[in-house]
Write a protein that holds these residues in place. Structure first.
Motif, PDB file in Angstrom:
ATOM      1  N   ALA A 402       0.833  -1.209   0.000  1.00 17.79           N
ATOM      2  CA  ALA A 402       0.000   0.000   0.000  1.00 17.79           C
ATOM      3  C   ALA A 402       0.867   1.259   0.000  1.00 17.79           C
ATOM      4  O   ALA A 402       0.543   2.248  -0.675  1.00 17.79           O
ATOM      5  N   LEU A 403       1.971   1.240   0.747  1.00 12.99           N
ATOM      6  CA  LEU A 403       2.857   2.406   0.774  1.00 12.99           C
ATOM      7  C   LEU A 403       3.540   2.611  -0.573  1.00 12.99           C
ATOM      8  O   LEU A 403       3.723   3.752  -1.017  1.00 12.99           O
ATOM      9  N   PHE A 404       3.931   1.530  -1.249  1.00 14.20           N
ATOM     10  CA  PHE A 404       4.471   1.666  -2.600  1.00 14.20           C
ATOM     11  C   PHE A 404       3.433   2.316  -3.513  1.00 14.20           C
ATOM     12  O   PHE A 404       3.742   3.226  -4.290  1.00 14.20           O
ATOM     13  N   ALA A 405       2.201   1.833  -3.430  1.00 11.91           N
ATOM     14  CA  ALA A 405       1.145   2.366  -4.291  1.00 11.91           C
ATOM     15  C   ALA A 405       0.884   3.840  -3.989  1.00 11.91           C
ATOM     16  O   ALA A 405       0.718   4.665  -4.907  1.00 11.91           O
ATOM     17  N   LEU A 406       0.852   4.198  -2.718  1.00  9.67           N
ATOM     18  CA  LEU A 406       0.629   5.596  -2.354  1.00  9.67           C
ATOM     19  C   LEU A 406       1.776   6.482  -2.832  1.00  9.67           C
ATOM     20  O   LEU A 406       1.560   7.617  -3.264  1.00  9.67           O
ATOM     21  N   PHE A 407       2.985   5.973  -2.752  1.00 14.29           N
ATOM     22  CA  PHE A 407       4.152   6.717  -3.235  1.00 14.29           C
ATOM     23  C   PHE A 407       3.969   7.089  -4.701  1.00 14.29           C
ATOM     24  O   PHE A 407       4.241   8.225  -5.114  1.00 14.29           O
ATOM     25  N   ALA A 408       3.496   6.139  -5.518  1.00 11.31           N
ATOM     26  CA  ALA A 408       3.292   6.415  -6.941  1.00 11.31           C
ATOM     27  C   ALA A 408       2.089   7.331  -7.171  1.00 11.31           C
ATOM     28  O   ALA A 408       2.113   8.186  -8.069  1.00 11.31           O
ATOM     29  N   LEU A 409       1.053   7.171  -6.383  1.00 13.59           N
ATOM     30  CA  LEU A 409      -0.140   8.013  -6.554  1.00 13.59           C
ATOM     31  C   LEU A 409       0.142   9.470  -6.187  1.00 13.59           C
ATOM     32  O   LEU A 409      -0.324  10.393  -6.856  1.00 13.59           O
ATOM     33  N   ILE A 410       0.915   9.668  -5.132  1.00 14.26           N
ATOM     34  CA  ILE A 410       1.246  11.026  -4.702  1.00 14.26           C
ATOM     35  C   ILE A 410       2.121  11.729  -5.726  1.00 14.26           C
ATOM     36  O   ILE A 410       2.035  12.947  -5.930  1.00 14.26           O
ATOM     37  N   ASP A 411       2.972  10.957  -6.400  1.00 12.22           N
ATOM     38  CA  ASP A 411       3.925  11.500  -7.373  1.00 12.22           C
ATOM     39  C   ASP A 411       3.198  11.819  -8.679  1.00 12.22           C
ATOM     40  O   ASP A 411       3.345  11.128  -9.687  1.00 12.22           O
ATOM     41  N   GLU A 412       2.421  12.882  -8.673  1.00 16.08           N
ATOM     42  CA  GLU A 412       1.584  13.202  -9.832  1.00 16.08           C
ATOM     43  C   GLU A 412       2.395  13.589 -11.064  1.00 16.08           C
ATOM     44  O   GLU A 412       1.918  13.466 -12.198  1.00 16.08           O
ATOM     45  N   GLN A 413       3.617  14.062 -10.885  1.00 16.70           N
ATOM     46  CA  GLN A 413       4.487  14.409 -12.012  1.00 16.70           C
ATOM     47  C   GLN A 413       5.298  13.213 -12.503  1.00 16.70           C
ATOM     48  O   GLN A 413       6.092  13.341 -13.432  1.00 16.70           O
ATOM     49  N   ASP A 414       5.109  12.064 -11.875  1.00 15.95           N
ATOM     50  CA  ASP A 414       5.832  10.840 -12.247  1.00 15.95           C
ATOM     51  C   ASP A 414       7.356  11.047 -12.220  1.00 15.95           C
ATOM     52  O   ASP A 414       8.079  10.565 -13.099  1.00 15.95           O
ATOM     53  N   THR A 415       7.829  11.741 -11.216  1.00  9.76           N
ATOM     54  CA  THR A 415       9.269  11.995 -11.106  1.00  9.76           C
ATOM     55  C   THR A 415      10.057  10.697 -10.978  1.00  9.76           C
ATOM     56  O   THR A 415      11.093  10.513 -11.629  1.00  9.76           O
ATOM     57  N   TYR A 416       9.574   9.808 -10.133  1.00  9.28           N
ATOM     58  CA  TYR A 416      10.262   8.523  -9.946  1.00  9.28           C
ATOM     59  C   TYR A 416      10.236   7.724 -11.252  1.00  9.28           C
ATOM     60  O   TYR A 416      11.248   7.148 -11.658  1.00  9.28           O
ATOM     61  N   LYS A 417       9.095   7.677 -11.899  1.00  9.02           N
ATOM     62  CA  LYS A 417       8.981   6.909 -13.141  1.00  9.02           C
ATOM     63  C   LYS A 417       9.929   7.447 -14.207  1.00  9.02           C
ATOM     64  O   LYS A 417      10.598   6.677 -14.905  1.00  9.02           O
ATOM     65  N   GLN A 418       9.996   8.748 -14.346  1.00  8.72           N
ATOM     66  CA  GLN A 418      10.892   9.331 -15.348  1.00  8.72           C
ATOM     67  C   GLN A 418      12.350   9.005 -15.038  1.00  8.72           C
ATOM     68  O   GLN A 418      13.148   8.744 -15.936  1.00  8.72           O
ATOM     69  N   ALA A 419      12.708   9.014 -13.754  1.00  6.72           N
ATOM     70  CA  ALA A 419      14.078   8.669 -13.371  1.00  6.72           C
ATOM     71  C   ALA A 419      14.386   7.214 -13.709  1.00  6.72           C
ATOM     72  O   ALA A 419      15.485   6.895 -14.199  1.00  6.72           O
ATOM     73  N   MET A 420      13.428   6.319 -13.470  1.00  7.26           N
ATOM     74  CA  MET A 420      13.620   4.901 -13.793  1.00  7.26           C
ATOM     75  C   MET A 420      13.811   4.713 -15.295  1.00  7.26           C
ATOM     76  O   MET A 420      14.703   3.994 -15.755  1.00  7.26           O
ATOM     77  N   LYS A 421      12.964   5.333 -16.069  1.00  7.62           N
ATOM     78  CA  LYS A 421      13.041   5.176 -17.530  1.00  7.62           C
ATOM     79  C   LYS A 421      14.343   5.749 -18.080  1.00  7.62           C
ATOM     80  O   LYS A 421      14.971   5.151 -18.963  1.00  7.62           O
ATOM     81  N   HIS A 422      14.757   6.894 -17.542  1.00  4.72           N
ATOM     82  CA  HIS A 422      16.015   7.503 -17.997  1.00  4.72           C
ATOM     83  C   HIS A 422      17.193   6.578 -17.702  1.00  4.72           C
ATOM     84  O   HIS A 422      18.091   6.416 -18.548  1.00  4.72           O
ATOM     85  N   MET A 423      17.191   5.977 -16.520  1.00 10.82           N
ATOM     86  CA  MET A 423      18.283   5.086 -16.140  1.00 10.82           C
ATOM     87  C   MET A 423      18.319   3.844 -17.034  1.00 10.82           C
ATOM     88  O   MET A 423      19.389   3.457 -17.538  1.00 10.82           O
ATOM     89  N   MET A 424      17.171   3.221 -17.253  1.00 11.61           N
ATOM     90  CA  MET A 424      17.140   1.997 -18.054  1.00 11.61           C
ATOM     91  C   MET A 424      17.530   2.276 -19.501  1.00 11.61           C
ATOM     92  O   MET A 424      18.270   1.502 -20.121  1.00 11.61           O
TER      93      MET A 424
END
Length: 566
Positions: A402-424
């Protein structure tokens, strides 16, 4: 290693073969092994973990508040009354501690966006992280399920057309069962499909190929004895499914379609044309088709749309938190079904003798087992039915989920997702730059894995004559063992995943960018050695024209080479 030994090893699962390669690669103490075999990420999300551990400290304080009359070293069960007020005080005193700001924001989001009262949510979080009660409901904790449901809606739909799909899913409703990772989800789904007579020995199951190797192996087990029908993705078309392959689903003998989307090892998502074609087939010709989709890599993709969004009535969705959040050791996954689905309809349509047998199987759970949902049967089956009251994923696991899911939901700009994609994507570019191969951008690419195709790579650099010689004189496994022994590099054979050509799967999640550049250089060096052998063997024959110098040949291989993962 002789040919006979290699032939024997070729029958092993790639993940079992991996252990042999690791032993060989690690046998030289003076060098560093580069294991790009199994896709365990070398990264992890920090904020939701800091939040988890701070939540644990708060939860211990809450338990110790209720220790009246208990022996020393023993606490009581937390009291929900006033828990939100006490959490505010706890967080206020630790506002600069990592994880506290995230927890405060998470509780606020659950209240403001999901309508979950603070007291009720915090009490579930506290009891859950302490693990002091059985999971209740057994499928998933009530408020945690609401959080994960909203997360799946966000991540499995993407950008088009968001409003329509959101309305469809939220109106139809989604049932969840929290499980021990995505592989447990697939295992439970297969088991319950069999137990409820929705799949039987001799039935045909379509499998989107290439695919995660165990998914090829499961239907063949004596437990299921299903007939496999390959739906082949085309490497020349960016690993997308051509219409001619998807049209195999029109055959009414095909009872189910199993796929990974985005693919493993292809690492591309199904494009809009492919999704539309599948949805059309289901809607117009195959409303009875069961779709089982593993979407673990969806969160690395841009604007992902799951078949669960387009065909919710037909689809069992399995999602794992393991890769995106770097949580393979947590074993966190979820099975999702629409509240209206072909599974329940299929059970209702079974012959009376089968329905009576199922009544006997589930009769100890409810007074009217004929109205028991498939997903509730699935939860019961996970504990051999009789132990259904002890079913359910451990509550600390559910809270971290649930905390993982909330972390992604709160991140409305998808900052974490963009960082992951850039790294890969950076790792992917480093590998192919060192290999000396140009790659084109692919909007469907995820870049969690990539496929190194011996035919394509060899033809690109040394010509078709070299490829013919290589395949005639070298076992593809010999090349992998050579890389492990001489260079300490571990890759998995593509054959085990159902790739059409001899190939190797490279995980881009395990190592750093510089490591992938080194892997690329070493593979290129090994191939140069083989090319030297080929030139020596062909010294008295005319040298074939290199595809590098042939515009026609270059165009022939352009799509597959520039899109090695798709």
């Amino acid at each position: 290693m002789d040919t006979a030994d290699l032939d024997k090893l070729s029958h092993l699962s790639p993940f079992e073969l991996k252990n042999r390669l690791i032993e060989l690669a690690a046998s030289h103490a003076e060098r560093v092994m580069l294991n790009a075999g199994r896709g365990n990420p070398n990264f992890l999300a920090t904020a939701p973990r800091h939040g988890f551990f701070q939540l644990g400290l708060f939860a211990m304080g809450e338990a110790e508040r209720c220790a009246g009359g208990m022996p020393q070293g023993v606490a009581g069960l937390p009291n929900p009354e006033g828990i939100a007020r006490r959490f505010e005080a706890f967080a206020g005193a630790r506002r600069d501690v990592p994880g506290i700001a995230f927890l405060v924001e998470a509780v606020s989001y659950a209240h403001d966006s999901l309508g979950i009262p603070n007291n009720a949510f915090l009490h579930e979080l506290v009891q859950g992280v302490l693990g002091c009660n059985y999971p209740e409901p057994v499928r998933m904790l009530r408020h945690s399920a609401e959080v994960v449901r909203r997360y799946l809606v966000k991540e499995m739909i993407g950008g088009s057309p968001l409003t329509t799909l959101l309305t469809t899913l939220l109106t139809t409703g989604i049932d969840l069962f929290a499980v021990e990772g995505g592989t447990a989800g697939i295992t439970y789904a297969f088991n319950s499909l069999r137990e409820n007579k929705l799949l039987a020995p001799g039935d045909v199951i379509a499998i989107g190929m290439p695919i995660f190797a165990p998914y090829i192996e499961i239907p063949r087990l004596n437990d299921y004895r299903l007939i496999e029908l390959a739906i082949e993705a085309d490497p020349e078309a960016g690993w997308q499914y051509p219409d001619r392959e998807l049209d195999k689903l029109l055959d009414p003998r095909v009872k189910a379609f199993l796929l990974v989307n985005p693919g493993n090892p292809s690492s591309v998502k199904i494009n809009p044309a492919g999704l539309t074609r599948i949805a059309q087939i289901v809607e117009s010709k195959r409303p009875d088709l069961i779709i089982l989709t593993d979407d673990v890599y969806a969160t690395f993709a841009d604007d992902f749309v799951s078949l669960f969004a387009l065909c919710p009535r037909n689809t069992i969705l399995v999602y794992s938190f393991s890769k995106y959040f770097g949580a393979t050791g947590w074993r966190l996954g979820v099975i999702a079904t629409s509240q209206t689905n072909v599974l329940d309809a299929g059970i209702s349509a079974l012959p009376e003798c089968d329905r009576a047998a199922l009544d006997a199987r589930y009769g100890s759970l409810v007074l009217d087992p004929r109205h028991l949902k498939f997903i509730d049967r699935l939860a019961a089956d996970s504990r051999a039915v009789a132990l259904n009251h002890t079913a359910g994923l451990s509550t600390p696991q559910q809270i971290q989920m649930a905390l993982f899911a909330l972390f992604a939901l709160i991140d409305e700009q998808d900052t974490y997702k963009q960082a992951m994609k850039h790294m890969m994507r950076g790792r992917h570019r480093a590998l192919y730059r060192a290999l000396g191969i140009d790659i084109a951008e692919d909007a469907n690419a995820v870049d969690y894995y990539t496929i190194l195709d011996l035919e394509i790579f060899g033809a690109r650099r040394y010509g078709h004559g070299f490829v013919d010689w290589l395949l005639a004189h070298k076992n593809p496994l010999e090349i992998l063992f050579c890389l492990a022994d001489e260079a300490g590099i571990v890759l998995l054979p593509g054959k085990g995943f159902g790739t059409p050509h001899p190939s190797a799967r490279v995980s881009l999640a395990n190592l750093n960018e510089a490591d992938y550049a080194r892997i690329g250089r070493i593979i290129r060096s090994v191939m140069e050695e083989y090319a030297g052998e080929y030139r020596s063997a062909s010294a008295n024959e005319p040298t074939p024209q290199s595809p590098i110098d042939s515009a026609a040949a270059q165009e022939h291989h352009r799509v597959a080479v520039t899109n090695p993962k798709g």
